[in-house]
Design a protein around this motif. Structure first.
Motif, PDB file in Angstrom:
ATOM      1  N   CYS A  78       0.854  -1.187   0.000  1.00  0.00           N
ATOM      2  CA  CYS A  78       0.000   0.000   0.000  1.00  0.00           C
ATOM      3  C   CYS A  78       0.891   1.238   0.000  1.00  0.00           C
ATOM      4  O   CYS A  78       1.932   1.275   0.676  1.00  0.00           O
ATOM      5  N   THR A  79       0.490   2.245  -0.735  1.00  0.00           N
ATOM      6  CA  THR A  79       1.390   3.373  -0.982  1.00  0.00           C
ATOM      7  C   THR A  79       1.689   4.216   0.247  1.00  0.00           C
ATOM      8  O   THR A  79       2.652   4.985   0.253  1.00  0.00           O
ATOM      9  N   PHE A  80       0.871   4.085   1.303  1.00  0.00           N
ATOM     10  CA  PHE A  80       1.067   4.888   2.516  1.00  0.00           C
ATOM     11  C   PHE A  80       1.819   4.140   3.607  1.00  0.00           C
ATOM     12  O   PHE A  80       2.160   4.728   4.630  1.00  0.00           O
ATOM     13  N   CYS A  81       2.081   2.855   3.408  1.00  0.00           N
ATOM     14  CA  CYS A  81       2.462   1.981   4.525  1.00  0.00           C
ATOM     15  C   CYS A  81       3.944   1.616   4.525  1.00  0.00           C
ATOM     16  O   CYS A  81       4.489   1.157   3.518  1.00  0.00           O
ATOM     17  N   ILE A  82       4.578   1.758   5.683  1.00  0.00           N
ATOM     18  CA  ILE A  82       5.981   1.409   5.874  1.00  0.00           C
ATOM     19  C   ILE A  82       6.146   0.025   6.502  1.00  0.00           C
ATOM     20  O   ILE A  82       7.246  -0.543   6.537  1.00  0.00           O
ATOM     21  N   ILE A  83       5.042  -0.557   6.999  1.00  0.00           N
ATOM     22  CA  ILE A  83       5.115  -1.766   7.821  1.00  0.00           C
ATOM     23  C   ILE A  83       5.778  -2.961   7.126  1.00  0.00           C
ATOM     24  O   ILE A  83       6.532  -3.700   7.766  1.00  0.00           O
ATOM     25  N   PRO A  84       5.558  -3.229   5.826  1.00  0.00           N
ATOM     26  CA  PRO A  84       6.257  -4.363   5.213  1.00  0.00           C
ATOM     27  C   PRO A  84       7.773  -4.280   5.342  1.00  0.00           C
ATOM     28  O   PRO A  84       8.455  -5.309   5.397  1.00  0.00           O
ATOM     29  N   TYR A  85       8.298  -3.059   5.412  1.00  0.00           N
ATOM     30  CA  TYR A  85       9.753  -2.889   5.530  1.00  0.00           C
ATOM     31  C   TYR A  85      10.217  -3.067   6.976  1.00  0.00           C
ATOM     32  O   TYR A  85      11.415  -3.206   7.237  1.00  0.00           O
ATOM     33  N   GLY A  86       9.250  -3.090   7.897  1.00  0.00           N
ATOM     34  CA  GLY A  86       9.577  -3.390   9.284  1.00  0.00           C
ATOM     35  C   GLY A  86       9.329  -4.838   9.643  1.00  0.00           C
ATOM     36  O   GLY A  86       9.939  -5.375  10.571  1.00  0.00           O
ATOM     37  N   ARG A  87       8.418  -5.476   8.897  1.00  0.00           N
ATOM     38  CA  ARG A  87       7.999  -6.847   9.222  1.00  0.00           C
ATOM     39  C   ARG A  87       8.402  -7.882   8.180  1.00  0.00           C
ATOM     40  O   ARG A  87       8.344  -9.081   8.455  1.00  0.00           O
ATOM     41  N   GLY A  88       8.748  -7.441   6.975  1.00  0.00           N
ATOM     42  CA  GLY A  88       9.110  -8.392   5.931  1.00  0.00           C
ATOM     43  C   GLY A  88       7.904  -8.922   5.190  1.00  0.00           C
ATOM     44  O   GLY A  88       6.787  -8.419   5.327  1.00  0.00           O
ATOM     45  N   ASN A  89       8.127  -9.946   4.369  1.00  0.00           N
ATOM     46  CA  ASN A  89       7.052 -10.542   3.588  1.00  0.00           C
ATOM     47  C   ASN A  89       6.208 -11.472   4.452  1.00  0.00           C
ATOM     48  O   ASN A  89       6.628 -11.920   5.514  1.00  0.00           O
ATOM     49  N   SER A  90       5.011 -11.777   3.953  1.00  0.00           N
ATOM     50  CA  SER A  90       4.058 -12.580   4.725  1.00  0.00           C
ATOM     51  C   SER A  90       4.568 -13.999   4.933  1.00  0.00           C
ATOM     52  O   SER A  90       5.056 -14.648   3.998  1.00  0.00           O
ATOM     53  N   ARG A  91       4.437 -14.477   6.164  1.00  0.00           N
ATOM     54  CA  ARG A  91       4.795 -15.853   6.507  1.00  0.00           C
ATOM     55  C   ARG A  91       3.905 -16.289   7.658  1.00  0.00           C
ATOM     56  O   ARG A  91       3.547 -15.488   8.517  1.00  0.00           O
ATOM     57  N   SER A  92       3.545 -17.562   7.642  1.00  0.00           N
ATOM     58  CA  SER A  92       2.500 -18.062   8.536  1.00  0.00           C
ATOM     59  C   SER A  92       3.051 -19.056   9.548  1.00  0.00           C
ATOM     60  O   SER A  92       4.013 -19.781   9.275  1.00  0.00           O
ATOM     61  N   VAL A  93       2.410 -19.107  10.710  1.00  0.00           N
ATOM     62  CA  VAL A  93       2.716 -20.110  11.732  1.00  0.00           C
ATOM     63  C   VAL A  93       1.896 -21.362  11.403  1.00  0.00           C
ATOM     64  O   VAL A  93       0.688 -21.261  11.178  1.00  0.00           O
ATOM     65  N   PRO A  94       2.511 -22.547  11.349  1.00  0.00           N
ATOM     66  CA  PRO A  94       1.768 -23.765  11.026  1.00  0.00           C
ATOM     67  C   PRO A  94       0.570 -23.971  11.945  1.00  0.00           C
ATOM     68  O   PRO A  94       0.607 -23.625  13.132  1.00  0.00           O
TER      69      PRO A  94
END
Length: 422
Positions: free
Chosen positions: A150-166
């Protein structure tokens, strides 16, 4: 003082703070203040810096360790503060060795920063905890990171790409918490409706939710944190309809009610998608309540566009609004777009908050006379299944109490406890 944790931001941070404290104590770290920051707005970063200065001023002999999203995205901002002894990234903050090194060898100026590339992290470990200090409900991490930009959001650069807990790890954690007396569990993450895309078989959030409710029959309440309604899968909709242990309160990552602004935000839904989702859920669960995040004064937003955000509050029947006056985050595309005057942003934020107060008061008035099971959060306060706050006497934190709603203050309900729920 031994270990003190100061937490900013989301429920995921609250969960991770519990892990941080446990790992720091197990590593033998003493006399330290861990500040778990948020980066969602410039104001969140300012508050974190303020907390750092206060922590050192009040505890001059303590080690001040800063971590979290703001530490990940603005490492230099914190490493250059004289009050900060160590900066840890979002991965490093959950690792015992990060604290063991400090406990054994202290901190040298050359190793003040331990922040790795968050985009290289491919897994999210399921950290088992026994509870959350001082909380009546427990948060369980099911996912981390975000694949969207999203163009307003910095969070992916703080959290990385999506990954799930089994799923098995999530279920084991919930069983452990229920065995320890927790009546309500909240599934949390950065983008929980993206759950499972990186796991074998690509299970969806609905699959996970249904499995939890089946495998943990003693769980009385399951709640979802913020969701992206466009990603709600068929299984999740079925669970909403069929199992009333899934709480009838959904907080939507809405952000705007105008289609052009949504496109410029690079969101994946249009206003019609959100309206339809709310209508569909309300047909299945007439007692449902919706909340939403809305940004006021996004770049290029005209008065007409803003009015569409005001209108969607009624069109979706929203009750709980989280209003964010737009704040440009350096490094995001929205920060390079034509900005609105701050006075316009502030004025639109005020109008949205006023609308939020109106719809909340309407909801509160409609609750008067009803009997609701209320989860006691602390002495004198609890929450209904719809997450509406209730002031009432009696009850122990964590109990679910049948409560008659006898009035409201305009901000929360007034209740009279009848009996503890089964």
């Amino acid at each position: 003082m031994t270990i003190d944790v100061v937490t900013f931001g989301c429920r995921l941070n609250s969960y991770e703070s519990e892990v941080m404290k446990r790992e720091a104590e197990a590593a033998g770290l003493k006399d330290a203040i861990l500040i778990n920051t948020c980066a969602v707005t410039n104001e969140a970063v300012r508050q974190a810096r303020q907390a750092v200065r206060k922590a050192k001023r009040d505890n001059p002999d303590a080690k001040v360790i800063v971590t979290g999203c703001a530490a990940q995205t603005e490492t230099d901002t914190f490493s250059e503060m004289d009050e900060v002894d160590l900066v840890l990234g979002n991965t490093e903050k959950l690792e015992r060795k990060s604290y063991a090194d400090v406990a054994a060898f202290g901190i040298s100026e050359t190793e003040k920063v331990r922040v790795n590339d968050i985009m290289s992290v491919e897994e999210t470990a399921g950290h088992l905890i026994d509870g959350l200090t001082g909380r009546a409900r427990a948060f369980v991490q099911v996912q981390n990171g975000c694949d969207h930009r999203c163009t307003f959001c910095i969070i992916p650069y703080g959290r990385g790409n999506s990954r799930s807990v089994p799923m098995g790890v999530v279920i084991d954690q919930i069983k452990r918490l229920v065995d320890n007396g927790y009546n309500e569990i909240v599934l949390t993450g950065v983008d929980i409706t993206s759950y499972g895309a990186d796991l074998p078989g690509e299970p969806k959030l609905g699959t996970l939710t249904a499995k939890i409710l089946k495998m943990v029959p003693d769980l009385k309440r399951l709640r979802l944190s913020s969701i992206d309604s466009i990603e709600a899968d068929e299984d999740l909709m079925q669970v909403i309809a069929d199992d009333h242990r899934l709480m009838p309160h959904f907080h939507l990552s809405l952000q705007a009610g105008d289609d052009m602004i949504l496109k410029r935000m690079k969101r994946r839904h249009l206003r019609g998608d959100t309206i339809k989702f709310c209508e569909d859920v309300r047909k299945m669960r007439p007692d449902v309540v919706f909340g939403a995040d809305i940004i006021a004064g996004f770049p290029t937003e005209t008065e007409e566009m803003f009015l569409n955000s005001l209108k969607i509050v009624d069109e979706c029947g929203l009750t709980h609004l989280h209003v964010f006056p737009f704040s440009p985050r350096p490094g995001t595309p929205a920060a390079r777009m034509p900005q609105l005057d701050r006075s316009i942003i502030k004025e639109r934020g005020a109008r949205l908050r006023e609308k939020g107060a109106q719809v909340l008061a309407q909801h509160l008035a409609m609750e008067v006379g009803k009997v609701r099971p209320v989860l006691i959060e602390k002495e004198g306060l609890g929450r209904t299944e719809q997450f509406t706050q209730v002031e009432l006497a009696g009850g122990t934190a964590g109990d679910i109490v049948e409560t008659r709603i006898i009035g409201h203050t305009g901000r929360h309900l007034l209740g009279e406890a009848l009996s503890k729920a089964a």
